[in-house]
Scaffold this motif. Sequence first.
Motif, PDB file in Angstrom:
ATOM      1  N   ILE A  30      38.218   9.170  29.090  1.00 26.73           N
ATOM      2  CA  ILE A  30      36.751   9.226  29.168  1.00 26.73           C
ATOM      3  C   ILE A  30      36.292  10.640  29.492  1.00 26.73           C
ATOM      4  N   ILE A  31      36.959  11.281  30.444  1.00 24.86           N
ATOM      5  CA  ILE A  31      36.613  12.658  30.808  1.00 24.86           C
ATOM      6  C   ILE A  31      36.838  13.594  29.628  1.00 24.86           C
ATOM      7  N   SER A  32      37.947  13.400  28.918  1.00 22.38           N
ATOM      8  CA  SER A  32      38.260  14.249  27.771  1.00 22.38           C
ATOM      9  C   SER A  32      37.207  14.118  26.681  1.00 22.38           C
ATOM     10  N   THR A  33      36.710  12.908  26.467  1.00 21.80           N
ATOM     11  CA  THR A  33      35.656  12.700  25.469  1.00 21.80           C
ATOM     12  C   THR A  33      34.411  13.502  25.816  1.00 21.80           C
ATOM     13  N   ALA A  34      34.011  13.473  27.084  1.00 22.51           N
ATOM     14  CA  ALA A  34      32.817  14.200  27.508  1.00 22.51           C
ATOM     15  C   ALA A  34      33.018  15.713  27.414  1.00 22.51           C
ATOM     16  N   THR A  35      34.160  16.195  27.875  1.00 27.35           N
ATOM     17  CA  THR A  35      34.393  17.646  27.856  1.00 27.35           C
ATOM     18  C   THR A  35      34.498  18.170  26.428  1.00 27.35           C
ATOM     19  N   SER A  36      34.961  17.336  25.502  1.00 28.68           N
ATOM     20  CA  SER A  36      35.052  17.760  24.103  1.00 28.68           C
ATOM     21  C   SER A  36      33.663  18.005  23.518  1.00 28.68           C
ATOM     22  N   VAL A  37      32.702  17.166  23.879  1.00 29.32           N
ATOM     23  CA  VAL A  37      31.331  17.362  23.399  1.00 29.32           C
ATOM     24  C   VAL A  37      30.782  18.701  23.895  1.00 29.32           C
TER      25      VAL A  37
END
Length: 387
Positions: free
Chosen positions: A303-310
């Motif tokens: 979930i954190i990785s998804t947000a940081t990718s944006v």
Amino acid sequence: MDGIRSDRIDLSGKEGSGIDGKGSREIPILRTLEALRKWRNDARIRGLEVGCIPTMGALHEGHLNLIKTSLSRHPLTVMTLFVNPMQFAPSEDLLSYPRTFESDLNLLQTLLHTSQSHTTTTDTFPGPDYPKTTPTSSQSLGADAGDIKESPLVIFAPTNDVMYPLRGELQDLRRYKGVTVDMKGGGDVMEGVSRPQFFTGVATICTKLFNAVEPSHAYFGQKDIQQALLLRVLLTDLLVSHPLPHNLHILPTTRDPIDHLALSSRNAYLTPPERAVAPVLYQALTAASKLWDTGTDISGEDIISTATSVIADERQRISINEQGVELRHDYIEVFDPETFEPIRSSVNVWKKKRRDMGQSTGAVIAGAVWVGRTRLIDNLLLGWEVD
């Protein structure tokens, strides 16, 4: 007036107190503990509940929503207005924090036209570094007690010396001589890492304000979710009775209706190009929230990785387009709203453990970014609701 001090400005531009021919009213402004306590004691004698909204001014629609909710639920509401030096470290933006007294008055006037409340304001905007003004012919000092008693909304606008009677240094806590309230554990993560002094300042001033106002209920915005949840912990751990922990209400974040940027007083710092980039944090949290909602076997790290990718994608877009806006990631975290513990492993396993213990499976995803020189925070709730 038995020592009650109330400063007033007739927002209609007419002299005197009361209601003009157009229905304009006045809000009492109390600036001393003596005045506040006399008012609060009268409310207690009359058996009236009091709602409280702590603010630092620079009001926006988010503040107004808190005030309107309190006015709709309780016969009396206190909005406190105090820029608290202790929650600003010496390197932070105390001096540049927005002081927008006139626009604040206009917003309150709009609100009170809607709520049919009584209105009065102060000649001096409280807190450090506000310009002191001399009352003009349209200002009246010393409203009578009837004006205060009849108004459903009162402003408590203390000075530094009222809130910190020991005086002395208030920003450099190494030199501060007095009592502070520290929030251990939950105050040491996320915002507590980025701003190590912040929660000590917030917990200290809110304890003081709760002692001064003795509110039946208090209202905070979800945008500052870690702060609001920690204040519930404070009320529980310090055995505070006004308000009781379950009477500290957290209302949903108020957002821009088009791009959903969370309203914040610090948004005023953003230049037009920066303002165009600012919604990226909400976009990042939304993408992460959608992943949580799938119910698949994902981890908190996913979930954190998804947000940081944006955020990373937006940073690359800015660079390619040479927009001249600096975007920096501060933190993204998924956490348990009761323990403040991060959720990094399997979400389904975490939920099962919570269910087995008879506890809620809701979580929070929160984050902060720097857009230029402006630090923005936001959060979304995962599987639960506030208030």
